[in-house]
Write an enzyme that holds these catalytic residues in place. Sequence first.
Site, mmCIF file in Angstrom:
data_model
loop_
_atom_site.group_PDB
_atom_site.id
_atom_site.type_symbol
_atom_site.label_atom_id
_atom_site.label_comp_id
_atom_site.label_asym_id
_atom_site.label_seq_id
_atom_site.Cartn_x
_atom_site.Cartn_y
_atom_site.Cartn_z
ATOM 1 N N LEU A 37 -7.881 -21.268 7.972
ATOM 2 C CA LEU A 37 -8.733 -20.531 7.047
ATOM 3 C C LEU A 37 -7.932 -19.401 6.408
ATOM 4 O O LEU A 37 -7.146 -18.729 7.060
ATOM 5 C CB LEU A 37 -9.939 -19.946 7.795
ATOM 6 C CG LEU A 37 -10.942 -20.944 8.378
ATOM 7 C CD1 LEU A 37 -12.028 -20.201 9.155
ATOM 8 C CD2 LEU A 37 -11.572 -21.794 7.288
ATOM 9 N N GLY A 180 11.138 -14.882 -10.212
ATOM 10 C CA GLY A 180 9.734 -14.529 -10.330
ATOM 11 C C GLY A 180 9.348 -13.639 -9.165
ATOM 12 O O GLY A 180 10.196 -13.137 -8.421
ATOM 13 N N GLY A 268 8.941 -22.047 -8.937
ATOM 14 C CA GLY A 268 7.607 -22.371 -9.417
ATOM 15 C C GLY A 268 6.803 -23.226 -8.461
ATOM 16 O O GLY A 268 7.284 -23.651 -7.408
ATOM 17 N N HIS A 440 -6.350 15.853 -11.973
ATOM 18 C CA HIS A 440 -4.982 16.390 -11.964
ATOM 19 C C HIS A 440 -4.780 17.182 -10.670
ATOM 20 O O HIS A 440 -5.675 17.902 -10.238
ATOM 21 C CB HIS A 440 -4.771 17.308 -13.167
ATOM 22 C CG HIS A 440 -3.476 18.059 -13.128
ATOM 23 N ND1 HIS A 440 -2.278 17.497 -13.521
ATOM 24 C CD2 HIS A 440 -3.186 19.327 -12.727
ATOM 25 C CE1 HIS A 440 -1.311 18.393 -13.360
ATOM 26 N NE2 HIS A 440 -1.832 19.516 -12.880
#
Length: 461
Positions: A37, A180, A268, A440
């Site tokens: 799972l 990649g 890929g 900020h």
Amino acid sequence: MKSYDVVVVGAGPGGYVAAIRASQLGKKVAIIEADKLGGVCLNRGCIPTKALLKSAHSVHEVDDLKALGINVDIKGVDGSVAVKRANGIADRMSKGIAFLMKKNKIDVIDGYATLKTATSIDVKTKAGNETINTKNIIIATGAKYRSFPGLEHDGKRLIGAWEALKLENLPKSIGIVGAGAIGVEFAYFWNAFGVDVHIFEMQKHLLPIEDDDSSIEVEKHYKKYGIKLHLGVEKVSAKNNGNDVTITAVEDGKTVEHKFDYGLIAVGMTGNIEKIGLETLGIKTDRGFISVDQNMETNVKGVYAIGDVSGAPLLAHAASHEGVLAAEHLSGLKPHAIDKMNIAGCTYCQPQVASVGYTERALKEQGIEYSVGKMPFQANGKAVASNETVGFVKTLLGKHGELLGAHIVGTHATELIHEYALFRTMEGIDEEIFATVHPHPTLGEFLAESVLAARGRALNF
């Protein structure tokens, strides 16, 4: 014979989320998983790799502590501990998915599914074979490594990301083919733990789908780390010699051979579409992925495909959203179609890279008018105070103030991109982000400042 309203095939981040959403909508749901799972993302991808990257980032953080007045030394690094921790986290998270299935009254079937008809599935389990009936099917079988001639995985010395996660005894050297997210992230981890890392990429830059400015910023820091970059190479091939590997490439017109202990092939992915019954039902595919419409439905009514098996972008968060869309559509709702240009891409090396929308390169190619706002973190007070000044925020605005693209490089880039993804999804314009008061000092205030810069109104740079 068991019968359901929805059967989901595959329990990755797309499949298990689709199952939960269908159950929330009152459907009787089963999910079939042949492995663990959580799928690849949880067990061999997103989660364990982020654990490794945390270890790597900690190495670099120790190096930076002296500037903060903290004098410590690294006595040593142990890659096996980092890898064991990563895999332990994956196991723990998988148990969490089991809890979610039980909580949502979803039947979990351990086995391998094959579509028999549009309303029935054969399942091969340890106990034998069974057939279950269903009104709707959601295919979420994910993807696997893509190979090319001369760049095949053998699982021994020419490995992919999944084998890399099991590599407890780190090699002295490794060559990575493909720059990649997978290649770049593993390079970061291995380098931090003392491995001699080389990256080979046929495109001109690391992370070639990202904006050029983002890629160049990462390249600058990878060179500082000592990672060797071979960019714009041609005719790359890898060979397992038994005791080492040879990676051959044409660099600057010359054929060059490099020897390493291992080679990571990261060129890929392609969809897991074989032997699941697509041909029997006549489900259409295109270039290794299942074809779907805007509702994630295939050409066979009642059969859906989500996540990596349905094509780009191959991202866990895209898969989960597609799962929700499919579950809602088959339940009779009318969910909004997904605009894939609004799905953020994230790479978790350091500096991190995150982006949404167009690159500047794509805008130029398409002749789209735009303006650029770019704010370096070294001009941000919080970044300077935190000693996290690497990187920038870059925005690309259209002539009507629309956000065409956003690109962030820096320590927290993947956490900051959310505002821009929402900005694009809501079709906001620049004046709306100007009107939003950003706290900020924060890194996030530069999200607005970058948009101001694109309009020539920067206040702090």
